[in-house]
Design an enzyme around this catalytic site. Structure first.
Site, PDB file in Angstrom:
ATOM      1  N   GLU A   4       0.839  -1.205   0.000  1.00  0.00           N
ATOM      2  CA  GLU A   4       0.000   0.000   0.000  1.00  0.00           C
ATOM      3  C   GLU A   4       0.876   1.259   0.000  1.00  0.00           C
ATOM      4  OE1 GLU A   4      -3.127  -0.137  -0.423  1.00  0.00           O
ATOM      5  OE2 GLU A   4      -3.615  -2.220   0.070  1.00  0.00           O
ATOM      6  N   CYS A  46      -6.918  -1.544   8.889  1.00  0.00           N
ATOM      7  CA  CYS A  46      -5.643  -1.552   8.162  1.00  0.00           C
ATOM      8  C   CYS A  46      -5.250  -0.135   7.772  1.00  0.00           C
ATOM      9  CB  CYS A  46      -5.755  -2.417   6.907  1.00  0.00           C
ATOM     10  SG  CYS A  46      -5.913  -4.175   7.256  1.00  0.00           S
TER      11      CYS A  46
END
Length: 217
Positions: free
Chosen positions: A84, A148
């Protein structure tokens, strides 16, 4: 003699359908495999609770003074190990394991909408994929607006961008614990190398552009 680097790698506790959380299994496997000799690795299982994250993360950063904090989470829709690029501040509407959701639906009131990692995720992805590890790695700009993403944004904020987030698929879809552990070992190794380089001019440049980015909101 090279000085030791400190890295914290976290996984999450079970939640929802994930009665065994692949992220924590993968992080434990990483600890078993180990990183380079000059790396001091600390691992931690993070509760799937907004308020717990808000109290736990500042203490982790303060206690260990890490060069890098890597958070690992499971994604039911992932089929690759996914790096990410950024964390986002708003849009937290899903309740956590305590049935709690922040009233503000945001992570840091007054904080920038998006914080990018100082790590070049495209480069990490390219290097790991070219190493023929047998585990496919990809890159994403949306960590999903749940614990998350919330955890990632908080760490990016606290660590001035010296954080990373890795999403792993559920176990057996298609990778087992050993595969995920090897993937994390390769990924974290590459990230530490880049963070070491970023401590110089690159880090300063990123910080300046980041300040400008903040003022744009």
């Amino acid at each position: 003699m090279a000085t030791k680097s400190t890295v914290i790698v976290t996984g999450f506790e079970p939640f929802g359908d994930h009665t065994i959380n692949a992220s924590w299994v993968a992080v434990q496997e990483l600890e078993r495999l180990g990183l380079a000799q000059n790396v001091d690795l600390h691992i931690c299982e993070v509760p799937v609770e907004y308020q717990a994250v808000q109290s736990l993360l500042p203490s982790l950063w303060k206690q260990h003074q890490p060069q890098l904090v890597v958070h690992v989470g499971v994604s039911g829709i992932a089929t690759t190990v996914t790096l990410e690029k950024c964390g986002r501040n708003h849009g937290y509407k899903r309740v956590d394991n305590c049935s709690f959701c922040p009233d503000s639906q945001c992570c840091m009131e007054g904080g920038p909408e998006c914080i990018d990692s100082v790590i070049d995720m495209d480069l990490v992805c390219k290097r790991v994929n070219s190493s023929r590890l047998g585990v496919a790695v990809s890159v994403s700009k949306d960590a999903g607006r749940y614990l998350c993403d919330y955890t990632y944004y908080t760490s990016l904020y606290l660590g001035k961008g010296r954080s990373a987030f890795v999403h792993v698929p559920p176990l057996g879809k298609p990778y087992n614990a050993q595969d995920l552990g090897r993937a994390l070992q390769a990924i974290v190794g590459e990230m530490l190398e880049l963070v070491g380089q970023a401590e110089g001019d690159d880090h300063h440049r990123h910080h300046c552009s980041h300040q400008h980015h903040q003022h744009a909101h």
